[in-house]
Write a protein that holds these residues in place. Structure first.
Motif, PDB file in Angstrom:
ATOM      1  N   TYR A 109       0.805  -1.214   0.000  1.00  0.00           N
ATOM      2  CA  TYR A 109       0.000   0.000   0.000  1.00  0.00           C
ATOM      3  C   TYR A 109       0.842   1.269   0.000  1.00  0.00           C
ATOM      4  N   ILE A 110       2.177   1.136   0.095  1.00  0.00           N
ATOM      5  CA  ILE A 110       3.047   2.322   0.078  1.00  0.00           C
ATOM      6  C   ILE A 110       3.443   2.607  -1.361  1.00  0.00           C
ATOM      7  N   SER A 111       3.122   3.812  -1.810  1.00  0.00           N
ATOM      8  CA  SER A 111       3.481   4.221  -3.168  1.00  0.00           C
ATOM      9  C   SER A 111       4.933   4.693  -3.218  1.00  0.00           C
ATOM     10  N   ASN A 112       5.321   5.548  -2.318  1.00  0.00           N
ATOM     11  CA  ASN A 112       6.714   5.984  -2.262  1.00  0.00           C
ATOM     12  C   ASN A 112       7.029   6.556  -0.893  1.00  0.00           C
ATOM     13  N   ILE A 113       8.342   6.514  -0.546  1.00  0.00           N
ATOM     14  CA  ILE A 113       8.864   7.125   0.677  1.00  0.00           C
ATOM     15  C   ILE A 113       9.938   8.109   0.243  1.00  0.00           C
ATOM     16  N   THR A 114       9.773   9.357   0.627  1.00  0.00           N
ATOM     17  CA  THR A 114      10.703  10.402   0.180  1.00  0.00           C
ATOM     18  C   THR A 114      11.181  11.195   1.381  1.00  0.00           C
ATOM     19  N   ILE A 115      12.535  11.425   1.415  1.00  0.00           N
ATOM     20  CA  ILE A 115      13.146  12.239   2.474  1.00  0.00           C
ATOM     21  C   ILE A 115      13.871  13.388   1.797  1.00  0.00           C
ATOM     22  N   THR A 116      13.488  14.611   2.180  1.00  0.00           N
ATOM     23  CA  THR A 116      14.151  15.805   1.632  1.00  0.00           C
ATOM     24  C   THR A 116      15.013  16.440   2.711  1.00  0.00           C
ATOM     25  N   SER A 117      16.121  17.023   2.291  1.00  0.00           N
ATOM     26  CA  SER A 117      17.081  17.617   3.223  1.00  0.00           C
ATOM     27  C   SER A 117      16.966  19.128   3.203  1.00  0.00           C
ATOM     28  N   LYS A 132      20.578  16.629  18.779  1.00  0.00           N
ATOM     29  CA  LYS A 132      20.678  18.094  18.832  1.00  0.00           C
ATOM     30  C   LYS A 132      19.314  18.781  18.665  1.00  0.00           C
ATOM     31  N   PHE A 133      18.277  17.991  18.373  1.00  0.00           N
ATOM     32  CA  PHE A 133      16.940  18.537  18.147  1.00  0.00           C
ATOM     33  C   PHE A 133      16.928  19.600  17.054  1.00  0.00           C
ATOM     34  N   GLN A 134      17.872  19.447  16.096  1.00  0.00           N
ATOM     35  CA  GLN A 134      17.948  20.358  14.957  1.00  0.00           C
ATOM     36  C   GLN A 134      17.103  19.798  13.815  1.00  0.00           C
ATOM     37  N   ASN A 135      16.382  20.685  13.095  1.00  0.00           N
ATOM     38  CA  ASN A 135      15.524  20.252  11.990  1.00  0.00           C
ATOM     39  C   ASN A 135      16.394  19.924  10.784  1.00  0.00           C
ATOM     40  N   TYR A 136      16.367  18.625  10.371  1.00  0.00           N
ATOM     41  CA  TYR A 136      17.199  18.176   9.266  1.00  0.00           C
ATOM     42  C   TYR A 136      16.467  18.172   7.928  1.00  0.00           C
ATOM     43  N   GLY A 137      15.158  17.980   7.965  1.00  0.00           N
ATOM     44  CA  GLY A 137      14.441  17.852   6.699  1.00  0.00           C
ATOM     45  C   GLY A 137      13.003  17.395   6.918  1.00  0.00           C
ATOM     46  N   GLU A 138      12.497  16.665   5.937  1.00  0.00           N
ATOM     47  CA  GLU A 138      11.084  16.287   5.955  1.00  0.00           C
ATOM     48  C   GLU A 138      10.919  14.891   5.372  1.00  0.00           C
ATOM     49  N   LEU A 139      10.024  14.100   5.973  1.00  0.00           N
ATOM     50  CA  LEU A 139       9.738  12.740   5.530  1.00  0.00           C
ATOM     51  C   LEU A 139       8.310  12.697   4.994  1.00  0.00           C
ATOM     52  N   ALA A 140       8.133  12.051   3.834  1.00  0.00           N
ATOM     53  CA  ALA A 140       6.810  11.894   3.225  1.00  0.00           C
ATOM     54  C   ALA A 140       6.610  10.425   2.871  1.00  0.00           C
ATOM     55  N   ILE A 141       5.572   9.821   3.470  1.00  0.00           N
ATOM     56  CA  ILE A 141       5.208   8.436   3.157  1.00  0.00           C
ATOM     57  C   ILE A 141       3.834   8.472   2.491  1.00  0.00           C
ATOM     58  N   GLN A 143      -2.884   8.034  -7.602  1.00  0.00           N
ATOM     59  CA  GLN A 143      -3.579   8.880  -6.632  1.00  0.00           C
ATOM     60  C   GLN A 143      -3.103   8.459  -5.236  1.00  0.00           C
ATOM     61  N   VAL A 144      -2.599   9.429  -4.447  1.00  0.00           N
ATOM     62  CA  VAL A 144      -2.041   9.104  -3.130  1.00  0.00           C
ATOM     63  C   VAL A 144      -2.495  10.144  -2.112  1.00  0.00           C
ATOM     64  N   PHE A 145      -2.415   9.769  -0.845  1.00  0.00           N
ATOM     65  CA  PHE A 145      -2.467  10.730   0.251  1.00  0.00           C
ATOM     66  C   PHE A 145      -1.296  10.396   1.154  1.00  0.00           C
ATOM     67  N   THR A 146      -0.678  11.417   1.747  1.00  0.00           N
ATOM     68  CA  THR A 146       0.673  11.301   2.295  1.00  0.00           C
ATOM     69  C   THR A 146       0.733  11.746   3.746  1.00  0.00           C
ATOM     70  N   LEU A 147       1.560  11.003   4.519  1.00  0.00           N
ATOM     71  CA  LEU A 147       1.937  11.416   5.866  1.00  0.00           C
ATOM     72  C   LEU A 147       3.204  12.257   5.750  1.00  0.00           C
ATOM     73  N   VAL A 148       3.135  13.517   6.149  1.00  0.00           N
ATOM     74  CA  VAL A 148       4.289  14.434   6.114  1.00  0.00           C
ATOM     75  C   VAL A 148       4.649  14.777   7.547  1.00  0.00           C
ATOM     76  N   ARG A 149       5.938  14.593   7.893  1.00  0.00           N
ATOM     77  CA  ARG A 149       6.368  14.958   9.235  1.00  0.00           C
ATOM     78  C   ARG A 149       7.824  15.430   9.199  1.00  0.00           C
ATOM     79  N   PRO A 150       8.214  16.311  10.105  1.00  0.00           N
ATOM     80  CA  PRO A 150       9.598  16.823  10.116  1.00  0.00           C
ATOM     81  C   PRO A 150      10.573  15.762  10.641  1.00  0.00           C
TER      82      PRO A 150
END
Length: 605
Positions: free
Chosen positions: A116-124, A187-196, A174-181
């Protein structure tokens, strides 16, 4: 001619067979129809309830599967974010091709195990090449995020509306996505974003494979009531209200509503997915279960028709069989010459008809002897007539006759008739009581209970009666026939005129030097004017007892109310004194309470 019209048709008035046929067939047909109507209504309500419950169970099962997918995706996102290589790649000062390759392979392995997973994408955030299990040619995610900028918070996870993705592996989806930082684990520093991204087609397969009626519809909607997935693939990203008229807010976690879909009356069921807040919405056309109701109606009509026809034929046969000897007797009696001897009838049966014929033969023989005796002596004729009349009204003859009826009812397994006749026998035996005026409290209460049993058969399910008598009073002596008229008054003037079921309470309390009895009902009660009128009539009774010359006149005036309390009031004062009369309390709608107190008598009955 007017009297004939009032009496009904000639064939009905002059024929016992016709009367029995009509009455018995009506007694069978009407309960059958009533039973059929009630059964049909119960069946239709049950059919609709089962259909709705089945639909709700289906929605709950689909919800459990979708809830598993949502939770799995969110757990997977936490697992990915916590991976050391992912953290190292996003947190390094420069792009590391070796880590890139390892992370892409990791994402590909992870995604391949989930259909059921179409794609997993991690952006920096540092501009490193995006990590993905597949090559994304065109993504609709940035456009969706811009369109929902007011709803999307980059600091928390968010499930997007439906949009299109195009990849090298799956093409356009056609997809709907979970987006989370993605933040640094140390260090609790924001590295990017994950989209499943979840493949909407896989969710549609779930809806298609669900046990939902083919004529119905099934949708997955988000918190805005926009269609995310449809069982039949229609109306995606549209508001559900554009397809369903008079749609409510669906504010509850689950529920049922009556709606119109394509101008057709339908039933809408909805169930909320716990982990996401989205709703599964299903619609069932009303004609689905009304068609089943029509089938139930047809079966019920056939069953009632066949049962009614069979019962009618059986009744006609039975009545013909029963009335045939009576018809013969009637014809013979119609031809009897009073001046000729009465010929006896031939008796072939041992049932009630046979008993009647035997009794008639004995009676005819008796009449013949009486005629001879009358011819010899006119004086003896009068005496014989008086003795015969006395024999007919002899209480013992009445008791024996009632006992015979009681026995016949028991033999024919007519328990309600037997109980009623038994109660009537005891009632009459006590009422006659060899002319005695006094009895024990136990006998008076038993007499009242017999009356209640008789009236409960007459007015079934109309009232219930309770007796609470002090055991120490059972052997005390009292004037008889005091409680029964008061109970009769409660039934006829209080309970019978009330639509709901009523109750009657009879109490007896032993007090120093006396006994107090109370008869209280939950009937319609009396208006104040009516209560005052009855109290005035009872006062007239009291004055008539104190002044015997006016007794007849006052007694006639006291009976005008129709409540029949005057005789009890009068007997109480005649036997116990003018201070022992009835006390009446009543309110409209709250029933009536009648009480009296009598002194203790020495000795026994």
């Amino acid at each position: 001619m007017k009297n004939k019209k009032r009496g009904g048709p000639m064939w009905f008035r002059n024929s016992l067979k016709s009367k029995l046929s009509v009455l018995l067939i009506a007694a069978i047909v009407f309960p059958l129809l009533a039973t059929g109507i009630v059964s049909y209504r119960i069946a239709t309500n049950l059919t609709e309830k089962i259909e709705k419950q089945s639909g709700m169970n289906t929605l709950q099962q689909i919800s459990d599967k979708l809830d598993f997918i949502i939770n799995d995706a969110e757990n997977m996102s936490v697992f990915i974010i916590g991976q050391k290589n992912i953290q190292s790649y996003l947190g390094s000062d420069r792009s590391d091709i070796s880590l890139y390759s390892q992370n892409v392979a990791f994402l590909m392995n992870l995604a391949s195990s989930k259909t059921y997973i179409s794609n997993i994408t991690i952006t920096s955030n540092r501009g490193f090449p995006a990590l993905s299990n597949t090559t994304i040619i065109r993504s609709g995610l940035p456009e969706v995020m811009r369109a929902n900028e007011g709803k999307y918070n980059p600091a928390v996870k968010w499930w997007t509306p439906l949009y299109e993705n195009q990849t090298t592996d799956n093409g356009i989806k056609q997809v709907f996505t979970l987006v989370r930082p993605i933040r640094s684990t140390d260090k609790f520093q924001n590295y990017g974003e994950l989209a499943i991204s979840i493949d909407a087609r896989e969710v549609q397969h779930m809806l298609e494979n669900a046990a939902w009626n083919e004529s119905g519809h099934l949708w997955l909607t988000n918190e805005e009531n926009r269609v995310m997935v449809s069982q039949k693939g229609e109306g995606l990203n549209q508001l559900l209200g554009t397809k369903i008229s008079n749609l409510g807010t669906l504010a509850d976690s689950e529920g049922v509503e009556n709606v119109k879909l394509d101008e057709e009356s339908s039933t809408l069921l909805y169930y909320t997915i716990p982990s996401l807040g989205w709703k599964l919405v299903g619609v069932i056309p009303t004609h689905i279960y009304t068609a089943q109701n029509q089938y139930v109606l047809t079966i019920t009509a056939w069953a009632i028709g066949i049962s009614g026809l069979f019962a009618g034929l059986l009744v006609l046969y039975f009545i013909t069989w029963v009335t045939r000897p009576l018809i013969k007797v009637a014809r013979k009696l119609n031809k009897i010459d009073p001046d000729e001897p009465i010929r006896p009838f031939e008796v072939k049966t041992m049932d009630e008809i046979g008993m009647l014929l035997r009794s008639y033969n004995r009676l005819s023989d008796r009449i013949q002897r009486l005629k001879s005796q009358l011819q010899l002596n006119a004086a003896k004729k009068k005496e014989a007539d008086i003795e015969a009349l006395q024999a007919q009204i002899n209480p013992h003859f009445l008791y024996n006759t009632l006992s015979s009826i009681h026995w016949i009812a028991l033999m024919n397994k007519q328990k309600p008739i037997a109980e009623m006749v038994g109660a009537l026998t005891d009632f009459l035996r006590f009422s006659l009581n060899d002319g005695r005026e006094f009895c024990t409290v136990g006998q008076e209460v038993a007499h009242a209970q017999n009356y209640v049993r008789i009236m409960s058969k007459r007015f079934q399910d109309k009232f219930e009666a309770s007796f609470f008598i002090d055991p120490a009073m059972q052997d005390q002596t009292m004037l008889k026939l005091l409680l029964q008229p008061l109970i009769e008054n409660s039934i006829m003037h209080g309970i019978q005129k009330k639509k709901e079921k009523g109750s009657i309470l009879v109490q007896g309390e032993l007090r120093p030097g006396g006994m107090t009895f109370v008869v209280q009902d939950t009937g319609i009660g009396m208006e104040e004017a009516k209560l005052e009128e009855i109290k005035r009539e009872l006062q007239i009774e009291k004055e008539s007892v104190e002044d015997p010359d006016e007794a007849a006149k006052d007694s006639g005036e006291a009976e005008k109310s129709g409540y029949g309390l005057g005789s009890v009031h009068r007997r109480l004062m005649l036997h116990y004194g003018s201070e022992t009369g009835l006390q009446i309390e009543s309110e409209p709608g709250n029933g009536t309470r009648i009480s009296f107190t009598i002194p203790l008598l020495e000795g026994s009955v």
